[in-house]
Design a protein around this motif. Structure first.
Motif, PDB file in Angstrom:
ATOM      1  N   GLU A 122      60.659 101.017  62.657  1.00 29.00           N
ATOM      2  CA  GLU A 122      60.474 102.472  62.692  1.00 29.00           C
ATOM      3  C   GLU A 122      59.911 102.900  64.041  1.00 29.00           C
ATOM      4  OE1 GLU A 122      58.038 103.650  59.448  1.00 29.00           O
ATOM      5  OE2 GLU A 122      59.451 103.003  57.909  1.00 29.00           O
ATOM      6  N   ALA A 123      60.100 104.165  64.356  1.00 27.79           N
ATOM      7  CA  ALA A 123      59.581 104.706  65.613  1.00 27.79           C
ATOM      8  C   ALA A 123      58.063 104.647  65.620  1.00 27.79           C
ATOM      9  CB  ALA A 123      60.053 106.143  65.793  1.00 27.79           C
ATOM     10  N   THR A 124      57.497 104.245  66.760  1.00 28.92           N
ATOM     11  CA  THR A 124      56.041 104.214  66.901  1.00 28.92           C
ATOM     12  C   THR A 124      55.502 105.620  67.147  1.00 28.92           C
ATOM     13  OG1 THR A 124      56.154 103.918  69.295  1.00 28.92           O
ATOM     14  CG2 THR A 124      56.196 101.919  67.927  1.00 28.92           C
ATOM     15  N   ILE A 125      54.175 105.742  67.110  1.00 25.79           N
ATOM     16  CA  ILE A 125      53.553 107.011  67.466  1.00 25.79           C
ATOM     17  C   ILE A 125      53.929 107.395  68.889  1.00 25.79           C
ATOM     18  CG2 ILE A 125      51.316 108.062  68.038  1.00 25.79           C
ATOM     19  CD1 ILE A 125      50.195 106.793  65.518  1.00 25.79           C
ATOM     20  N   SER A 126      53.955 106.423  69.785  1.00 24.77           N
ATOM     21  CA  SER A 126      54.365 106.699  71.164  1.00 24.77           C
ATOM     22  C   SER A 126      55.779 107.255  71.219  1.00 24.77           C
ATOM     23  CB  SER A 126      54.268 105.425  72.005  1.00 24.77           C
ATOM     24  OG  SER A 126      52.927 105.017  72.168  1.00 24.77           O
ATOM     25  N   ALA A 127      56.657 106.709  70.392  1.00 24.53           N
ATOM     26  CA  ALA A 127      58.047 107.175  70.385  1.00 24.53           C
ATOM     27  C   ALA A 127      58.144 108.618  69.902  1.00 24.53           C
ATOM     28  CB  ALA A 127      58.904 106.271  69.506  1.00 24.53           C
ATOM     29  N   LEU A 128      57.352 108.968  68.900  1.00 26.58           N
ATOM     30  CA  LEU A 128      57.387 110.340  68.387  1.00 26.58           C
ATOM     31  C   LEU A 128      56.979 111.350  69.462  1.00 26.58           C
ATOM     32  CD1 LEU A 128      55.828 109.898  64.824  1.00 26.58           C
ATOM     33  CD2 LEU A 128      58.234 110.179  65.419  1.00 26.58           C
ATOM     34  N   TYR A 129      55.921 111.036  70.184  1.00 32.21           N
ATOM     35  CA  TYR A 129      55.453 111.964  71.218  1.00 32.21           C
ATOM     36  C   TYR A 129      56.338 111.901  72.462  1.00 32.21           C
ATOM     37  CZ  TYR A 129      51.372 113.336  68.565  1.00 32.21           C
ATOM     38  OH  TYR A 129      50.549 113.877  67.605  1.00 32.21           O
ATOM     39  N   ARG A 130      56.953 110.773  72.714  1.00 35.96           N
ATOM     40  CA  ARG A 130      57.964 110.700  73.778  1.00 35.96           C
ATOM     41  C   ARG A 130      59.115 111.633  73.464  1.00 35.96           C
ATOM     42  NH1 ARG A 130      61.779 105.728  73.260  1.00 35.96           N
ATOM     43  NH2 ARG A 130      62.233 107.045  71.443  1.00 35.96           N
ATOM     44  N   ASP A 131      59.597 111.575  72.226  1.00 32.19           N
ATOM     45  CA  ASP A 131      60.735 112.396  71.842  1.00 32.19           C
ATOM     46  C   ASP A 131      60.389 113.887  71.880  1.00 32.19           C
ATOM     47  OD1 ASP A 131      62.096 110.055  71.529  1.00 32.19           O
ATOM     48  OD2 ASP A 131      62.018 110.042  69.333  1.00 32.19           O
ATOM     49  N   GLN A 132      59.139 114.226  71.538  1.00 29.32           N
ATOM     50  CA  GLN A 132      58.716 115.620  71.645  1.00 29.32           C
ATOM     51  C   GLN A 132      58.757 116.088  73.097  1.00 29.32           C
ATOM     52  OE1 GLN A 132      54.958 116.543  69.791  1.00 29.32           O
ATOM     53  NE2 GLN A 132      55.504 115.536  67.867  1.00 29.32           N
ATOM     54  N   ALA A 133      58.305 115.221  73.997  1.00 27.99           N
ATOM     55  CA  ALA A 133      58.321 115.573  75.420  1.00 27.99           C
ATOM     56  C   ALA A 133      59.743 115.706  75.937  1.00 27.99           C
ATOM     57  CB  ALA A 133      57.559 114.524  76.226  1.00 27.99           C
ATOM     58  N   LEU A 134      60.633 114.826  75.478  1.00 28.61           N
ATOM     59  CA  LEU A 134      62.039 114.928  75.874  1.00 28.61           C
ATOM     60  C   LEU A 134      62.640 116.240  75.378  1.00 28.61           C
ATOM     61  CD1 LEU A 134      63.366 111.299  75.204  1.00 28.61           C
ATOM     62  CD2 LEU A 134      63.196 112.435  77.436  1.00 28.61           C
ATOM     63  N   ALA A 135      62.326 116.591  74.139  1.00 28.09           N
ATOM     64  CA  ALA A 135      62.843 117.840  73.577  1.00 28.09           C
ATOM     65  C   ALA A 135      62.313 119.049  74.337  1.00 28.09           C
ATOM     66  CB  ALA A 135      62.472 117.945  72.097  1.00 28.09           C
ATOM     67  N   GLY A 136      61.140 118.882  74.964  1.00 26.73           N
ATOM     68  CA  GLY A 136      60.564 119.968  75.748  1.00 26.73           C
ATOM     69  C   GLY A 136      61.060 120.011  77.179  1.00 26.73           C
ATOM     70  N   GLY A 137      62.028 119.138  77.498  1.00 25.76           N
ATOM     71  CA  GLY A 137      62.640 119.183  78.812  1.00 25.76           C
ATOM     72  C   GLY A 137      62.067 118.224  79.840  1.00 25.76           C
TER      73      GLY A 137
END
Length: 369
Positions: A122-137
Motif C-alpha cells: 500500500e502507499a506510504t504516508i510519504s506517498a500520499l503527501y507526495r501525490d497531494q503535492a503532485l496534484a497541486g502542480g
C-alpha cells in the motif's frame, strides 16, 4: 526487584500459546493491543486538532496504519512479561504498544531512507503527501521531498508518543529505571543500525558477513526481539540476570529473523512481502546475500559493474540464485535459531517461555512475508 502493587491488577497470566496471527499471544490480548493502539492514535489526533487541523489529519493517517502488521514486538513484550508472572496486564499492554509505536516510526523513517513509497503493498504516508503535492502542480522531485518530509515528521511524532507510553507503563514500579533504560536502548541501537545500513550502501563494496550480522543485530534484533522481551521481563519483576537471559535468546532469534528478511527481499513472493525483489539490490543494501556472494572475487567485480550501471539488478539476482546464497542464508538462520534455543540462557528460562520461544524460532524459519 518485585512486581508493583496496583488497584487494577488482573489475575496472574502465564505464557500462553494462542491463535493470534503471530502465534505468540492469544486473540484476546492481540485485540486488546490493537484497541489500545487505536485509542492512542485517536487521543493524539484529538489533542492535535485543538491547535492544528493539518496535524490532526496526519494523525488520522498514522492511526489508520497502526496494528496492521503481525504485532510481533508487542507479542514478545507480553511474552517476556508473562514469562515472569507479571500481574498488571494493563501496564504490560502499554509497554507492548510502546514498542509497536516505535516500530511504526522506524518503518516510516526507513521508507524515507530507502526512497520507498510502498509498504505492505500500500502507499506510504510519504506517498500520499507526495501525490497531494503532485496534484497541486509541484514537480516530482519537489513532491517527493514534501512527501518524505512528512514521513520524517510522522515518525518523530510516533517516537515521542512511544517514549511517553513506555515511561507511563513503568512509572512508579520498582523496575521503572531499568525498563526505561531498555526502551531508550532500543531507540539508540535501532538508530545506530540504520546509520550503518545507510553508510554501507554508499560503499563501493558491500559490507562483510560479520559487519552485516552486527548491523542487523543493531537495526532489527535489538528493538524487535531482545529489548521487548527484556523490558517485559523487567516490568514483571524479573532480575537483571533473568531479563538478560531472555534478551540474549531474543537477540539471536532477531538476527535470524533479519537474515530471513534479506532472503525474502530478494527471493520472496512480492504478493506476500509487498516489496519488489529488486528493491534491496537497487539501493545496494548490504544484505547477508550480497555479503556471502561478495566473498567470491568474480561476484565482487560484477557488483562493481552493477554499481556503475553496467549490469542490471536482475542479473545480480540471477547470480545470487546460481551461487546458492538463499540456501546458505537459510542455513545460517537455522543455526542462529538452534544456538538460541540450545543455549544455557534459554535453559534457565521458565518452561512456558521456552515453549513460546521455540514457536517463535519455527515461525521465523517458516515465514513468507
Amino acid at each position: 526487584m518485585t512486581t508493583h502493587a496496583s488497584t487494577d491488577q488482573s489475575p496472574p497470566a502465564g505464557p500462553r500459546m494462542m491463535g493470534g496471527e503471530n502465534g505468540l499471544i492469544d486473540e484476546a490480548t492481540q485485540a486488546a493491543i490493537s484497541q489500545r493502539l487505536s485509542q492512542i492514535g485517536s487521543q493524539a489526533q484529538q489533542r492535535t486538532a485543538a491547535y492544528s487541523s493539518q496535524g490532526a489529519v496526519l494523525w488520522s493517517q498514522i492511526t489508520g496504519r497502526l496494528a496492521t502488521g503481525k504485532l510481533m514486538r508487542p507479542a514478545l513484550a507480553m511474552l517476556g512479561y508473562r514469562a515472569f508472572s507479571g500481574r498488571n496486564e494493563p501496564r504490560a499492554i502499554d509497554l507492548a504498544c510502546a514498542f509497536e509505536l516505535l516500530h511504526s516510526a522506524l518503518l516510516i523513517h526507513d521508507d524515507v531512507v530507502d526512497k520507498d513509497f510502498v509498504r505492505r503493498g500500500e502507499a506510504t504516508i510519504s506517498a500520499l503527501y507526495r501525490d497531494q503535492a503532485l496534484a497541486g502542480g509541484r514537480s516530482l522531485p519537489d513532491a517527493e521531498h514534501a512527501g518524505n518530509s512528512v514521513g520524517i515528521i510522522a515518525g518523530d511524532l510516533l517516537i515521542s508518543e512511544a517514549i511517553k507510553l513506555a515511561a507511563r507503563a513503568a512509572a512508579g514500579t520498582d523496575s521503572e529505571s531499568v525498563v526505561e533504560q531498555a526502551f531508550f536502548q532500543a531507540i539508540e541501537q535501532a538508530g545506530a543500525g540504520e546509520l550503518e545500513d545507510l553508510l554501507y550502501s554508499l560503499g563501493s563494496a558491500p559490507a562483510t558477513t560479520s559487519q552485516v550480522l552486527r548491523m542487523e543485530q543493531l537495526k532489527t534484533a535489538s528493538y524487535s526481539f531482545q529489548l521487548p522481551l527484556q523490558a517485559g521481563a523487567l516490568l514483571a519483576g524479573a532480575s537483571m540476570g533473568q531479563a538478560e537471559n531472555i534478551g540474549t535468546v531474543g537477540c539471536q532469534l532477531g538476527v535470524a529473523y533479519q537474515v530471513i528478511d534479506d532472503v525474502l527481499g530478494t527471493f520472496g513472493d512480492p504478493s506476500r512481502t509487498g516489496k519488489s525483489v529488486e528493491s534491496d539490490l537497487r539501493e545496494f543494501k548490504s544484505t547477508i546475500l550480497l555479503a556471502l556472494a561478495a566473498e567470491q572475487p568474480e561476484f565482487a567485480q560484477m557488483l562493481k559493474e552493477f554499481r556503475s550501471g553496467k549490469v542490471p539488478a536482475g542479473q545480480i539476482r540471477e547470480e545470487l540464485a546460481s551461487q546458492g546464497t538463499e540456501q546458505f542464508a537459510r542455513q545460517l538462520a537455522e543455526a542462529l535459531c538452534s544456538r538460541a534455543t540450545g543455549s544455557a540462557a534459554f535453559r534457565d528460562l521458565p518452561e512456558g517461555a521456552q515453549q513460546l520461544l521455540r514457536t517463535c524460532s519455527h515461525l521465523i524459519l517458516e515465514r513468507s512475508r
